[in-house]
Design an enzyme around this catalytic site. Structure first.
Site, PDB file in Angstrom:
ATOM      1  N   HIS A  51      12.068  12.565 -16.635  1.00  0.00           N
ATOM      2  CA  HIS A  51      10.676  12.271 -16.319  1.00  0.00           C
ATOM      3  C   HIS A  51      10.332  13.131 -15.105  1.00  0.00           C
ATOM      4  O   HIS A  51      11.227  13.506 -14.331  1.00  0.00           O
ATOM      5  CB  HIS A  51      10.498  10.792 -15.985  1.00  0.00           C
ATOM      6  CG  HIS A  51      10.669   9.913 -17.190  1.00  0.00           C
ATOM      7  ND1 HIS A  51      11.653   8.970 -17.287  1.00  0.00           N
ATOM      8  CD2 HIS A  51       9.985   9.877 -18.355  1.00  0.00           C
ATOM      9  CE1 HIS A  51      11.566   8.377 -18.467  1.00  0.00           C
ATOM     10  NE2 HIS A  51      10.576   8.905 -19.136  1.00  0.00           N
ATOM     11  N   ASP A  54      11.807  11.717 -12.134  1.00  0.00           N
ATOM     12  CA  ASP A  54      13.275  11.783 -12.052  1.00  0.00           C
ATOM     13  C   ASP A  54      13.638  13.102 -11.366  1.00  0.00           C
ATOM     14  O   ASP A  54      14.602  13.187 -10.610  1.00  0.00           O
ATOM     15  CB  ASP A  54      13.929  11.804 -13.444  1.00  0.00           C
ATOM     16  CG  ASP A  54      13.718  10.522 -14.237  1.00  0.00           C
ATOM     17  OD1 ASP A  54      13.731   9.445 -13.622  1.00  0.00           O
ATOM     18  OD2 ASP A  54      13.556  10.614 -15.471  1.00  0.00           O
TER      19      ASP A  54
HETATM   20  C1  XLS Z   1      10.297   4.852 -24.019  1.00  0.00           C
HETATM   21  C2  XLS Z   1      10.489   6.251 -24.167  1.00  0.00           C
HETATM   22  C3  XLS Z   1      10.584   7.099 -22.916  1.00  0.00           C
HETATM   23  C4  XLS Z   1      10.459   8.528 -23.332  1.00  0.00           C
HETATM   24  C5  XLS Z   1      10.314   9.562 -22.303  1.00  0.00           C
HETATM   25  O1  XLS Z   1      10.419   4.104 -25.007  1.00  0.00           O
HETATM   26  O2  XLS Z   1      11.635   6.407 -24.950  1.00  0.00           O
HETATM   27  O3  XLS Z   1      11.745   6.841 -22.241  1.00  0.00           O
HETATM   28  O4  XLS Z   1      11.522   8.813 -24.157  1.00  0.00           O
HETATM   29  O5  XLS Z   1       9.146   9.428 -21.633  1.00  0.00           O
END
Ligand code: XLS
Ligand code: MG
Length: 346
Positions: A51, A54
């Site tokens: 993210h 992150d």
């Molecule tokens: C949530 C999502 C998130 C995405 C990335 O369910 O999986 O983690 O994969 O933003």
């Protein structure tokens, strides 16, 4: 015949979660980013997904120059460890501005916040050396359908995608559909919706998809069909394998944990379409069970990979000729048993 694909694996820092859920606090002490990075290496995974925050924590409080500086430091850190950044995803579901949607908020300033933050994520992706921006459209939906116009929301989404595509001529947008949670009903619930909205953008060939097994299951679909559909358009650019027990909260269980046959069919779909041959990674969007003790912290990822690789063997050793003869004979009863026997080891 093409050589068999050698799969490469990836996970994100959130996949080493500490056990918190909406009803209780963490059950394991928080670990640093460095701990997560070395855990990934220990597992033998080659890539990490991020993210935006992150990669650059507290991103909203930082200037563009500071964000780029920190992203460069991270790039150095990753190269030092031999880990690649697979994608960057703007986290558009935390900030107060995204309380009622990000790109589709009814508030103009909030829509602008979402677009500006996405552009910063693209800048981070550039520094980290990936051309994939993942868009999990968490809050692009409603709790009350009367609160927004569906047509206008599609227009807002297209405007936002166009702004991102215009910001960088190389970036590819991988939309990660999910039908609900946290929104009651989402605007882009399936791969079909993602690929359809791609056609309305200024550069449809740079708008594709990421499939998460659990999200497809929550939409009442077979993730293998979603994979085949996206790959028929050459638009499956990333993948979040996991598992899910029916229509409830998003569980992010280890791959194959709930339904081995559904997992097998996903692997077959990846194999028949050559996923991984153009550099795509297999990412596991899985979480440790809340009960997991620290000494077992990496098992959900290692186990998901082991199950995946065993199912790759099962897909490659599937008795295709026998299956075809049964298909020709319309003997689906025995075809069913052939699959079960194959999965059970006979
Ligand atoms: C949530 C999502 C998130 C995405 C990335 O369910 O999986 O983690 O994969 O933003
Ligand atoms: Mg995901």
């Amino acid at each position: 015949m093409a050589k068999p694909t050698v799969y490469r694996f990836c996970a994100g820092p959130w996949n080493f979660s500490e056990g918190q859920d909406p009803y209780g606090p963490p059950t394991r002490s928080p670990q640093s980013f460095d701990w997560k990075l070395s855990a990934l290496k220990e597992l033998g995974f080659e890539a990490m997904m991020f993210h935006d925050d992150d990669a650059v924590p507290d991103i909203d409080s930082k200037s563009s120059a500071q964000i780029l500086k920190e992203a460069k430091e991270l790039r150095k850190r990753l190269s030092g460890e031999g880990i690649v950044a697979e994608m960057v995803a703007p986290r558009l579901w935390f900030a107060p501005q995204t309380v009622d949607g990000a790109y589709t908020s009814n508030n103009k300033k909030h829509r602008q916040y979402a677009i500006d933050r996405s552009k910063r994520s693209i800048d981070i992706a550039n520094v980290l050396g990936t051309d994939i921006l993942v868009l999990w459209l968490a809050r692009e939906g409603t709790y009350l359908r009367e609160a927004k116009s569906g047509t206008r929301s599609v227009e807002y989404l297209v405007q936002a995608f166009d702004a991102m595509l215009g910001h960088d001529p190389k970036i590819r947008l991988a939309i990660e559909p999910k039908p609900n949670e946290p929104a009651d009903v989402a605007y882009i619930p399936t791969i079909g919706h993602a690929l359809a909205i791609a056609q309305l953008t200024r550069d449809p060939k740079r708008v594709g998809a990421l499939i998460e097994s659990a999200h497809a299951i929550l939409a009442g679909l077979d993730p293998a069909d979603e994979i085949d559909f996206a790959m028929a358009f050459k638009k499956l650019w990333s993948l979040h394998l996991n598992d899910q027990n029916g229509l409830k909260f998003d569980q992010d269980k280890p791959f194959g944990s709930n339904n081995l046959r559904v997992a097998f069919n996903q692997v077959r779909a990846l194999e028949r379409n050559g996923y991984g041959r153009r550099g795509e990674y297999v990412c596991f969007d899985v979480h440790p069970f809340r009960t997991t003790r620290p000494e077992h912290w990496l098992k959900h990822l290692g186990n998901s990979r082991d199950t995946f690789l065993r199912l790759v063997d099962k897909a490659r050793s599937f008795p295709e000729a026998k299956a075809q003869a049964l298909i020709n004979d319309l003997n689906y009863q025995d075809l069913d048993q052939l699959v079960l026997n194959h999965l059970m080891g006979r």
